[in-house]
Design a protein around this motif. Sequence first.
Motif, PDB file in Angstrom:
ATOM      1  N   HIS A  34       0.849  -1.188   0.000  1.00  0.00           N
ATOM      2  CA  HIS A  34       0.000   0.000   0.000  1.00  0.00           C
ATOM      3  C   HIS A  34       0.889   1.243   0.000  1.00  0.00           C
ATOM      4  N   ILE A  35       0.320   2.327  -0.471  1.00  0.00           N
ATOM      5  CA  ILE A  35       0.938   3.634  -0.217  1.00  0.00           C
ATOM      6  C   ILE A  35      -0.043   4.417   0.629  1.00  0.00           C
ATOM      7  N   VAL A  36       0.496   5.341   1.401  1.00  0.00           N
ATOM      8  CA  VAL A  36      -0.373   6.214   2.196  1.00  0.00           C
ATOM      9  C   VAL A  36      -0.208   7.617   1.627  1.00  0.00           C
ATOM     10  N   VAL A  37      -1.334   8.195   1.231  1.00  0.00           N
ATOM     11  CA  VAL A  37      -1.280   9.491   0.564  1.00  0.00           C
ATOM     12  C   VAL A  37      -1.753  10.568   1.517  1.00  0.00           C
ATOM     13  N   PRO A  48      -4.170   0.574  -1.977  1.00  0.00           N
ATOM     14  CA  PRO A  48      -3.443  -0.637  -2.378  1.00  0.00           C
ATOM     15  C   PRO A  48      -2.703  -0.421  -3.698  1.00  0.00           C
ATOM     16  N   MET A  49      -1.642  -1.163  -3.870  1.00  0.00           N
ATOM     17  CA  MET A  49      -0.814  -1.018  -5.077  1.00  0.00           C
ATOM     18  C   MET A  49      -1.600  -1.382  -6.340  1.00  0.00           C
ATOM     19  N   SER A  50      -2.676  -2.182  -6.139  1.00  0.00           N
ATOM     20  CA  SER A  50      -3.478  -2.531  -7.322  1.00  0.00           C
ATOM     21  C   SER A  50      -4.138  -1.288  -7.930  1.00  0.00           C
ATOM     22  N   GLU A  51      -4.232  -0.195  -7.145  1.00  0.00           N
ATOM     23  CA  GLU A  51      -4.829   1.044  -7.653  1.00  0.00           C
ATOM     24  C   GLU A  51      -3.785   1.950  -8.317  1.00  0.00           C
ATOM     25  N   GLY A  58       9.129   9.860 -10.066  1.00  0.00           N
ATOM     26  CA  GLY A  58       8.639  10.495  -8.846  1.00  0.00           C
ATOM     27  C   GLY A  58       7.181  10.898  -8.891  1.00  0.00           C
ATOM     28  N   LEU A  59       6.451  10.439  -9.889  1.00  0.00           N
ATOM     29  CA  LEU A  59       5.007  10.729  -9.924  1.00  0.00           C
ATOM     30  C   LEU A  59       4.254   9.401  -9.948  1.00  0.00           C
ATOM     31  N   VAL A  60       3.316   9.282  -9.022  1.00  0.00           N
ATOM     32  CA  VAL A  60       2.529   8.044  -8.922  1.00  0.00           C
ATOM     33  C   VAL A  60       1.139   8.335  -9.482  1.00  0.00           C
ATOM     34  N   GLN A  61       0.777   7.604 -10.482  1.00  0.00           N
ATOM     35  CA  GLN A  61      -0.538   7.805 -11.103  1.00  0.00           C
ATOM     36  C   GLN A  61      -1.499   6.720 -10.610  1.00  0.00           C
ATOM     37  N   LEU A  62      -2.642   7.159 -10.073  1.00  0.00           N
ATOM     38  CA  LEU A  62      -3.656   6.204  -9.605  1.00  0.00           C
ATOM     39  C   LEU A  62      -4.713   5.989 -10.689  1.00  0.00           C
ATOM     40  N   LEU A  69     -11.471   8.434  -3.344  1.00  0.00           N
ATOM     41  CA  LEU A  69     -10.424   8.066  -2.360  1.00  0.00           C
ATOM     42  C   LEU A  69     -11.003   7.711  -0.989  1.00  0.00           C
ATOM     43  N   ALA A  70     -12.182   8.293  -0.702  1.00  0.00           N
ATOM     44  CA  ALA A  70     -12.767   8.073   0.632  1.00  0.00           C
ATOM     45  C   ALA A  70     -13.092   6.600   0.882  1.00  0.00           C
TER      46      ALA A  70
END
Length: 312
Positions: A34-37, A48-51, A58-62, A69-70
């Motif tokens: 997971h990442i925590v944003v 989760p990384m699946s998202e 250095g840019l993470v695209q969801l 996100l909620a």
Amino acid sequence: MHQPRLKSKVRCTDREVGEITHVIVDPLSHDVSHIVVGGNGGGGRQIPMSEVQSVVDGLVQLRTASNALAQFPPLKREDYVTTHEVEIAHLEDHLHVESGEVLVPLPTLERNVPRRTFFMNLTHVIGALVALPLAFPVLKYLMKPMYSPFDNAWLKVGNVNRIKTDDVGMQFKYKKKVKEAFMPEAEVDKNVWILKASPAVLEEVYRGKDMEFRDQTGRLVWTNKKDVPYVVFSGKCPHLGCGYKWRKVPKLGKEIFLCPCHLSIYEPSGKVLDGPAPRPLDTLPIRVDAGGNVEIIDMEFKAGTKAQTRIV
Ligand code: FES
């Protein structure tokens, strides 16, 4: 796909929502799970990384829109430890995020319990379980004397035909077998004072009521009837437990019980006349048969207290 790095910017399909504040690592696979944003609406959510669609420079695209996100749970920091706090073999070989708060989930059992306390308590419980079967017989043996019931046996102390005058204290000596804690049983010399009470003295002793004696469970052991004239007092002064005597005191013009230790003086009824004694002499159970043979129950009470508390 590259591993997401701490502090990387995070974009949803419609806008940027913040940066990565923590990454969560699976302790078995060593993969980032997971990442925590945080910031800009990320709300500290665990995603989760699946998202994660891509990680580029250095840019993470969801794959998610920002208003979705909620649905992801917020980070409960207390359910994790950092990789600085736990040693996970070869983690660094697989993990390339920059140093910072890389989190590893705590085992479910350990959650809600401070980590060190959990293991400390667990160690104590295991130690206690191992030691209990060994310690129990020893504890039982050591504590038995403390909890053995009081001895309420009747003891023969003599015959009341020795008493020739009312309201005069007469000492009766006897022997009692005593078992002191872990010492072998021994026979000790004891004494009580018995008097044949006049109606006036009897009234002072019993105050018009029979006197009940109970054991530590509350069971009635014996009742001294208020109209039986023979009264027996423990041979120990309630002040500090000294032996006392029957004395004629010309100055008082009467006979009294006198304790020489600290000069407590008692009426023939046991009532305190003078001195430091905190309570009257301790009356004991007494029974006298038709032939005048006297039996008593030997009881001892805590010295120095106003309340009468049985200790033997
Ligand atoms: S022990 Fe009797 S007066 Fe102190």
